[in-house]
Design a protein around this motif. Structure first.
Motif, PDB file in Angstrom:
ATOM      1  N   VAL A  90       0.932  -1.107  -0.031  1.00 38.45           N
ATOM      2  CA  VAL A  90      -0.009  -0.122   0.152  1.00 38.45           C
ATOM      3  C   VAL A  90       0.924   1.248   0.049  1.00 38.45           C
ATOM      4  N   MET A  91       0.563   2.182  -0.808  1.00 41.63           N
ATOM      5  CA  MET A  91       1.339   3.362  -1.224  1.00 41.63           C
ATOM      6  C   MET A  91       0.626   4.683  -1.033  1.00 41.63           C
ATOM      7  N   LYS A  92       1.080   5.503  -0.324  1.00 43.86           N
ATOM      8  CA  LYS A  92       0.378   6.868  -0.159  1.00 43.86           C
ATOM      9  C   LYS A  92       1.437   7.863  -0.700  1.00 43.86           C
ATOM     10  N   LEU A  93       0.708   8.562  -1.587  1.00 35.99           N
ATOM     11  CA  LEU A  93       1.747   9.837  -2.053  1.00 35.99           C
ATOM     12  C   LEU A  93       1.027  11.126  -2.145  1.00 35.99           C
ATOM     13  N   GLN A  94       1.682  12.000  -1.670  1.00 38.19           N
ATOM     14  CA  GLN A  94       1.008  13.538  -1.629  1.00 38.19           C
ATOM     15  C   GLN A  94       1.730  14.355  -2.467  1.00 38.19           C
ATOM     16  N   VAL A  95       1.006  15.588  -3.038  1.00 35.65           N
ATOM     17  CA  VAL A  95       1.677  16.348  -3.823  1.00 35.65           C
ATOM     18  C   VAL A  95       1.154  17.946  -3.195  1.00 35.65           C
ATOM     19  N   LYS A  96       2.019  18.835  -3.039  1.00 34.28           N
ATOM     20  CA  LYS A  96       1.453  20.319  -2.641  1.00 34.28           C
ATOM     21  C   LYS A  96       1.739  20.948  -3.897  1.00 34.28           C
ATOM     22  N   VAL A  97       0.503  21.642  -4.327  1.00 38.85           N
ATOM     23  CA  VAL A  97       0.609  22.455  -5.663  1.00 38.85           C
ATOM     24  C   VAL A  97       0.600  23.835  -5.324  1.00 38.85           C
ATOM     25  N   ASN A  98       1.329  24.676  -6.057  1.00 39.75           N
ATOM     26  CA  ASN A  98       1.269  26.211  -6.021  1.00 39.75           C
ATOM     27  C   ASN A  98       0.134  26.526  -6.945  1.00 39.75           C
ATOM     28  N   PRO A  99      -1.020  27.008  -6.481  1.00 40.81           N
ATOM     29  CA  PRO A  99      -2.079  27.259  -6.972  1.00 40.81           C
ATOM     30  C   PRO A  99      -1.775  28.447  -8.336  1.00 40.81           C
ATOM     31  N   GLU A 100      -0.943  29.021  -8.038  1.00 36.57           N
ATOM     32  CA  GLU A 100      -0.733  30.100  -8.997  1.00 36.57           C
ATOM     33  C   GLU A 100       0.149  29.744 -10.053  1.00 36.57           C
ATOM     34  N   THR A 101       1.070  28.986  -9.766  1.00 32.77           N
ATOM     35  CA  THR A 101       1.969  28.387 -11.194  1.00 32.77           C
ATOM     36  C   THR A 101       1.759  27.128 -11.465  1.00 32.77           C
ATOM     37  N   GLY A 102       0.850  26.257 -10.545  1.00 35.30           N
ATOM     38  CA  GLY A 102       0.855  24.893 -10.967  1.00 35.30           C
ATOM     39  C   GLY A 102       1.874  23.991 -10.837  1.00 35.30           C
ATOM     40  N   VAL A 103       3.040  24.433 -10.108  1.00 32.53           N
ATOM     41  CA  VAL A 103       4.154  23.680  -9.731  1.00 32.53           C
ATOM     42  C   VAL A 103       4.041  23.030  -8.508  1.00 32.53           C
ATOM     43  N   ILE A 104       4.679  21.568  -8.574  1.00 31.70           N
ATOM     44  CA  ILE A 104       4.447  20.996  -7.237  1.00 31.70           C
ATOM     45  C   ILE A 104       5.739  21.453  -6.465  1.00 31.70           C
ATOM     46  N   GLU A 105       5.562  21.831  -5.347  1.00 30.66           N
ATOM     47  CA  GLU A 105       6.333  22.416  -4.282  1.00 30.66           C
ATOM     48  C   GLU A 105       6.956  21.552  -3.326  1.00 30.66           C
ATOM     49  N   ASP A 106       6.260  20.740  -2.815  1.00 32.33           N
ATOM     50  CA  ASP A 106       6.319  19.362  -2.163  1.00 32.33           C
ATOM     51  C   ASP A 106       5.989  18.373  -2.513  1.00 32.33           C
ATOM     52  N   ALA A 107       6.394  16.972  -2.224  1.00 35.32           N
ATOM     53  CA  ALA A 107       5.767  15.514  -2.362  1.00 35.32           C
ATOM     54  C   ALA A 107       6.305  14.815  -1.130  1.00 35.32           C
ATOM     55  N   LYS A 108       5.396  14.081  -0.791  1.00 32.18           N
ATOM     56  CA  LYS A 108       5.706  12.916   0.330  1.00 32.18           C
ATOM     57  C   LYS A 108       5.040  11.799   0.070  1.00 32.18           C
ATOM     58  N   PHE A 109       5.710  10.745   0.750  1.00 33.30           N
ATOM     59  CA  PHE A 109       5.003   9.444   0.399  1.00 33.30           C
ATOM     60  C   PHE A 109       5.179   8.588   1.779  1.00 33.30           C
ATOM     61  N   LYS A 110       4.629   7.564   1.619  1.00 37.78           N
ATOM     62  CA  LYS A 110       4.827   6.695   2.710  1.00 37.78           C
ATOM     63  C   LYS A 110       4.195   5.337   2.073  1.00 37.78           C
ATOM     64  N   THR A 111       5.001   4.372   2.068  1.00 41.96           N
ATOM     65  CA  THR A 111       4.863   3.037   1.417  1.00 41.96           C
ATOM     66  C   THR A 111       5.127   1.937   2.440  1.00 41.96           C
ATOM     67  N   PHE A 112       4.089   1.030   2.398  1.00 34.02           N
ATOM     68  CA  PHE A 112       4.400  -0.324   3.141  1.00 34.02           C
ATOM     69  C   PHE A 112       4.504  -1.608   2.044  1.00 34.02           C
ATOM     70  N   GLY A 113       5.521  -1.976   1.812  1.00 38.34           N
ATOM     71  CA  GLY A 113       5.730  -2.874   0.991  1.00 38.34           C
ATOM     72  C   GLY A 113       7.207  -3.330   0.683  1.00 38.34           C
ATOM     73  N   CYS A 114       7.476  -3.999  -0.692  1.00 37.75           N
ATOM     74  CA  CYS A 114       8.777  -4.355  -0.686  1.00 37.75           C
ATOM     75  C   CYS A 114       9.857  -3.326  -1.148  1.00 37.75           C
ATOM     76  N   GLY A 115      11.122  -3.413  -0.999  1.00 31.53           N
ATOM     77  CA  GLY A 115      12.089  -2.554  -1.356  1.00 31.53           C
ATOM     78  C   GLY A 115      11.857  -1.682  -2.813  1.00 31.53           C
ATOM     79  N   SER A 116      11.367  -2.367  -3.800  1.00 30.74           N
ATOM     80  CA  SER A 116      11.112  -1.741  -5.055  1.00 30.74           C
ATOM     81  C   SER A 116       9.884  -0.799  -5.035  1.00 30.74           C
ATOM     82  N   ALA A 117       8.913  -0.999  -4.329  1.00 31.61           N
ATOM     83  CA  ALA A 117       7.943  -0.221  -4.148  1.00 31.61           C
ATOM     84  C   ALA A 117       8.276   0.998  -3.491  1.00 31.61           C
ATOM     85  N   ILE A 118       9.006   0.967  -2.115  1.00 33.92           N
ATOM     86  CA  ILE A 118       9.536   1.699  -1.609  1.00 33.92           C
ATOM     87  C   ILE A 118      10.365   2.826  -2.563  1.00 33.92           C
TER      88      ILE A 118
END
Lengths: 176, 137
Positions: free
Chosen positions: B40-68
């Protein structure tokens, strides 16, 4: 030849364990490679192949979960590509809780034991649900039940992984 | 099967592990999973609404090494990209970068799905708060 045919059975999700064992033993005796030591190469090969098939068939069909997985696989009902969000949320939260415990010291051991019981209970409930739906399906042949079993099996896979993780954690602790 | 050095590096030192505020209107959350292997994989992005650029991205994955590793790499790539550029990331890019073996390709697919899910979630939020966009969406 599929596993059911190998054992002379009709495809059913519920099977009588004693009958299954009897069929497996009878056929294994009948096809035992020793009996074909003087037969020609083709027949010897056939005895080997049949014995291998019977072993796989028995190993799979005697376990209700592996049996259900097998039947669904044969029916091309595959695990969901996109599991329902609530299942993912649940699994994610359970993993987070387990990870927190993992990072703790020996004092969290009782909580780990509790978590293990909780997962074991979940697995029991899941297996009970599979048994109920299996017998319903054998009586009604309602396709929608197969899909329902599929989603329960998907959930089971996650819970049994969690169970494996918590067991690993408890065993690591023991050796320390 | 041996993991490549890059996979091991991301596994040992995962980038951007964590979470962003799910209720933030500029944050998109993607939660995906693969029942076959129990990942199971959770991925989040924080977007600057003005520019549409992703300013931050975080994840948390429970799984094998390749998934992480796949999700760790994905968050690295996402930072600084526009939402559209992010959607152009293909699982094969991840496979190539990490030299994933064929049996682990599904991990990269999961990461691509997580990116798309996160961005779709962000876009759905934007559509909800912007009546005009909601009509055209």
């Amino acid at each position: 030849m599929n596993y059911y045919e190998a054992l002379g059975l009709q495809t059913k999700l519920t099977l009588d364990a004693d009958d299954l064992k009897k069929r497996y033993y009878e056929r294994s005796r009948q096809w035992h490679p020793d009996k074909f030591s003087r037969a020609n190469a083709d027949e010897q090969q056939k005895a080997l192949d049949t014995t291998a098939l019977l072993n796989d068939a028995y190993r799979t069909l005697r376990d209700p979960v592996a049996r259900a997985e097998y039947v669904l696989e044969e029916r091309k009902i595959h695990p969901a590509k996109t599991p329902p969000p609530e299942l993912l949320e649940e699994v994610f939260e359970l993993n987070m809780a387990l990870e927190e415990l993992r990072e703790g010291d020996q004092s969290v051991r009782p909580q780990l034991e509790n978590t293990k019981h909780k997962f074991a209970h979940m697995l029991d409930e899941i297996d009970h649900g599979i048994a109920v739906m299996s017998s319903l399906y054998d009586r009604s042949h309602d396709e929608s039940l197969l899909h329902a079993i599929r989603s329960v099996l998907d959930r089971r896979r996650y819970v049994s992984n969690l169970m494996r993780d918590v067991n690993k954690e408890l065993n690591v602790d023991l050796s320390n | 099967m041996a993991y490549s050095d890059k996979v091991i590096d991301h596994y040992d030192h995962p980038r951007n592990v964590g979470s962003l505020d799910k209720s933030d209107p500029n944050v998109g959350t993607g939660m995906v999973g693969a029942p076959e292997c129990g990942d199971v994989m959770k991925l989040q992005v924080k977007v600057n609404p003005e520019t549409g650029v992703i300013e931050d991205a975080k994840f948390k994955t429970f799984g094998c090494g390749s998934a992480i590793a796949s999700s760790s790499l994905a968050t690295e790539w996402l930072r600084g990209k526009t939402v559209d550029e992010a959607l152009a990331i293909k699982n094969t890019d991840i496979v190539n970068e990490l030299s994933l073996p064929p049996v682990k390709i599904h991990c990269s697919v999961l990461a691509e799905d997580a990116i798309k899910a996160a961005i779709n979630d962000y876009r759905a939020k934007v559509a909800k708060t912007t009546p005009v966009a909601a009509v055209t969406a």
